[in-house]
Structures are given as structure tokens and as C-alpha cells.
Design an enzyme around this catalytic site. Structure first.
Site, PDB file in Angstrom:
ATOM      1  N   ASP A 124       1.186  -0.446   9.528  1.00 26.86           N
ATOM      2  CA  ASP A 124       1.452   0.802  10.261  1.00 26.86           C
ATOM      3  C   ASP A 124       2.950   1.115  10.196  1.00 26.86           C
ATOM      4  O   ASP A 124       3.371   2.236   9.858  1.00 26.86           O
ATOM      5  CB  ASP A 124       1.001   0.596  11.719  1.00 26.86           C
ATOM      6  CG  ASP A 124       0.898   1.882  12.520  1.00 26.86           C
ATOM      7  OD1 ASP A 124       0.601   1.790  13.717  1.00 26.86           O
ATOM      8  OD2 ASP A 124       1.111   2.965  11.947  1.00 26.86           O
ATOM      9  N   ILE A 165       0.834  -1.223   0.000  1.00 26.85           N
ATOM     10  CA  ILE A 165       0.000   0.000   0.000  1.00 26.85           C
ATOM     11  C   ILE A 165       0.861   1.263   0.000  1.00 26.85           C
ATOM     12  O   ILE A 165       0.426   2.313  -0.484  1.00 26.85           O
ATOM     13  CB  ILE A 165      -0.973  -0.015   1.188  1.00 26.85           C
ATOM     14  CG1 ILE A 165      -2.128   0.968   0.950  1.00 26.85           C
ATOM     15  CG2 ILE A 165      -0.258   0.282   2.520  1.00 26.85           C
ATOM     16  CD1 ILE A 165      -3.306   0.787   1.872  1.00 26.85           C
TER      17      ILE A 165
HETATM   18  N1  APR Z   1       0.712  -3.044   2.293  1.00 23.92           N
HETATM   19  C1  APR Z   1      -0.543  -3.554   2.396  1.00 23.92           C
HETATM   20  N2  APR Z   1      -0.938  -4.370   3.388  1.00 23.92           N
HETATM   21  C2  APR Z   1      -0.005  -4.697   4.316  1.00 23.92           C
HETATM   22  C3  APR Z   1       1.324  -4.197   4.289  1.00 23.92           C
HETATM   23  C4  APR Z   1       1.658  -3.342   3.217  1.00 23.92           C
HETATM   24  N3  APR Z   1       2.890  -2.813   3.103  1.00 23.92           N
HETATM   25  N4  APR Z   1       1.994  -4.714   5.371  1.00 23.92           N
HETATM   26  C5  APR Z   1       1.124  -5.500   6.029  1.00 23.92           C
HETATM   27  N5  APR Z   1      -0.074  -5.505   5.398  1.00 23.92           N
HETATM   28  C6  APR Z   1      -1.301  -6.237   5.717  1.00 23.92           C
HETATM   29  C7  APR Z   1      -1.173  -7.466   6.574  1.00 23.92           C
HETATM   30  O1  APR Z   1      -0.661  -8.551   5.819  1.00 23.92           O
HETATM   31  C8  APR Z   1      -2.622  -7.659   6.967  1.00 23.92           C
HETATM   32  O2  APR Z   1      -3.311  -8.331   5.936  1.00 23.92           O
HETATM   33  O3  APR Z   1      -2.160  -5.400   6.450  1.00 23.92           O
HETATM   34  C9  APR Z   1      -3.149  -6.220   7.058  1.00 23.92           C
HETATM   35  C10 APR Z   1      -3.376  -5.715   8.465  1.00 23.92           C
HETATM   36  O4  APR Z   1      -2.399  -6.276   9.328  1.00 23.92           O
HETATM   37  P1  APR Z   1      -1.654  -5.379  10.451  1.00 23.92           P
HETATM   38  O5  APR Z   1      -0.754  -4.424   9.792  1.00 23.92           O
HETATM   39  O6  APR Z   1      -1.083  -6.327  11.447  1.00 23.92           O
HETATM   40  O7  APR Z   1      -2.829  -4.526  11.124  1.00 23.92           O
HETATM   41  P2  APR Z   1      -3.963  -4.964  12.151  1.00 23.92           P
HETATM   42  O8  APR Z   1      -4.279  -6.409  12.080  1.00 23.92           O
HETATM   43  O9  APR Z   1      -5.062  -3.960  11.942  1.00 23.92           O
HETATM   44  O10 APR Z   1      -3.261  -4.716  13.572  1.00 23.92           O
HETATM   45  C11 APR Z   1      -2.978  -3.391  13.939  1.00 23.92           C
HETATM   46  O11 APR Z   1      -0.686  -3.865  14.364  1.00 23.92           O
HETATM   47  O12 APR Z   1       1.023  -2.811  13.279  1.00 23.92           O
HETATM   48  C12 APR Z   1       0.298  -2.822  14.424  1.00 23.92           C
HETATM   49  O13 APR Z   1       0.327  -0.529  15.152  1.00 23.92           O
HETATM   50  C13 APR Z   1      -0.495  -1.540  14.589  1.00 23.92           C
HETATM   51  O14 APR Z   1      -1.108  -2.087  16.824  1.00 23.92           O
HETATM   52  C14 APR Z   1      -1.583  -2.016  15.495  1.00 23.92           C
HETATM   53  C15 APR Z   1      -1.885  -3.410  14.970  1.00 23.92           C
END
Ligand code: APR
Length: 173
Positions: free
Chosen positions: A36, A13
Site C-alpha cells: 500500500d 508491483i
Molecule cells: N510489490 C509487490 N508486493 C509487495 C510490495 C511491492 N512493492 N511490497 C510489499 N509486497 C508484498 C509483501 O511482501 C506481502 O507479500 O505484499 C504482500 C502483502 O503484504 P502487505 O503489504 O503487508 O499487505 P497485507 O498483508 O494485505 O496488509 C495490509 O498493511 O500496508 C498496510 O495499509 C495496509 O493496513 C494494510 C495492511
């Protein structure tokens, strides 16, 4: 639907050349891992500075900041629900993330926006349950907001990509 399309792609993303990308943040808005972490790394340190000034964000709500060094002009930070088994209102909180993010996009004249799969990583929300919720809420919002021209669901992993493709097919069925 009103000439607006929902695309499902596999990718990163942080590299999307859209008006806004959505961040799956935590309620502190001070960064983390997963998407994030990737967004903060790509946007640079100014992003954390402006996020610090926002003073956090409740689950289900969204906040907007500039994108700084990202190709996207804006970052919309939303805080998804942590999966607790499905009985704690997780589905509605997830819908709220998409609805509130899109509402902020409309308010800022944003026409193209990319979402990650909110809550289905570290927060443990089952992706096959989340995908139809996400696409259904986006589709519902777009039926009454013509200013959004394109929504892209950017899936990082193959399993996530497959889940959203299937949900998109069921949406169009
Ligand atoms: N681009 C798109 N999607 C991504 C990317 C990227 N670069 N990196 C990871 N993802 C995807 C993951 O594979 C997953 O499918 O984003 C989706 C959401 O996963 P997380 O990032 O772990 O988010 P979430 O499950 O909402 O958890 C949020 O994780 O990173 C921490 O600070 C954040 O505490 C919060 C928690």
C-alpha cells in the site's frame, strides 16, 4: 484456460507495465505500509486525494482509481482479511478480494492485471494457505471471463514467490 495465463513473478508491483495493479489496502483506503505504501509513493499524492473521496472500503470488496504516476493506468484497491486463525471466514473473504478485483477489471475493459499476495504481510494470512486460494479463485474467474488476457501474481519476497510457484504447479497438475 481460454488463452489466458496466470504468471507468477518475483518483483515490485509498482513497476509493472500492466493496465491495472491491485493494492492490498486497509479499510480506510488512506494508505499504509507494505505494498500500500509503495503504491502510494509511486503513484503520487493525487492517489490519496481520490482515495479520501471514496470513503473507505469493506473487507473483501474492491474500489478502482486512476494510477496517476504509476506505469499502470488503474489501481484496484482491495481490503484483505486480517488472519484470526482461520475460523472467521478469512478464506472466503480472501477469495472475494480476488473475485471483486477481477470483476472491476472486467467492468473497466482491463486486459492485463497484476496482484500482490493479499493479506500475507501485515495481515498475517499464512502464505502457503493463501497462495492456492488466490490462484484457484483467479483461475475459476478466468474460465468464464475471456476479456482478461493476463494475470500476474507479483511476489516481493522469495518465500512468497516459492509459495505461489508451488500453488501454480498444483493448479496445473
Ligand atoms: N510489490 C509487490 N508486493 C509487495 C510490495 C511491492 N512493492 N511490497 C510489499 N509486497 C508484498 C509483501 O511482501 C506481502 O507479500 O505484499 C504482500 C502483502 O503484504 P502487505 O503489504 O503487508 O499487505 P497485507 O498483508 O494485505 O496488509 C495490509 O498493511 O500496508 C498496510 O495499509 C495496509 O493496513 C494494510 C495492511
Amino acid at each position: 484456460m481460454l488463452g489466458t495465463s496466470i504468471e507468477v513473478v518475483q518483483g515490485d508491483i509498482t513497476r509493472q507495465g500492466v493496465d491495472a495493479i491491485v493494492n492490498a489496502a486497509n479499510s480506510s483506503l488512506l494508505g499504509g505500509g507494505g505494498v500500500d505504501g509503495a503504491i502510494h509513493r509511486a503513484a503520487g499524492p493525487e492517489l490519496l486525494e481520490v482515495c479520501r473521496a471514496l470513503g473507505g472500503c469493506p473487507t473483501g470488496e474492491a474500489r478502482i482509481t486512476p494510477g496517476f504516476r504509476l506505469p499502470a493506468k488503474w489501481v484496484i484497491h482491495t481490503v484483505g482479511p486480517v488472519w484470526q486463525g482461520g475460523g472467521a471466514g478469512e478464506d472466503e473473504l480472501l477469495r472475494s478480494c480476488y473475485r471483486r478485483s477481477l470483476g472491476l477489471a472486467v467492468a473497466h475493459g482491463i486486459r492485463t492485471i497484476a496482484f500482490p499476495s493479499i493479506s500475507t504481510g501485515a495481515y498475517g494470512f499464512p502464505v502457503r494457505r493463501a497462495a492456492p486460494i488466490a490462484l484457484g479463485e483467479i483461475a475459476r474467474f478466468l474460465t468464464s471471463h475471456a476479456t482478461i488476457h493476463r494475470v500476474t501474481m507479483v511476489c516481493h519476497g522469495l518465500d512468497t514467490y516459492r509459495a505461489y510457484l508451488q500453488a501454480a504447479e498444483e493448479l496445473d497438475a
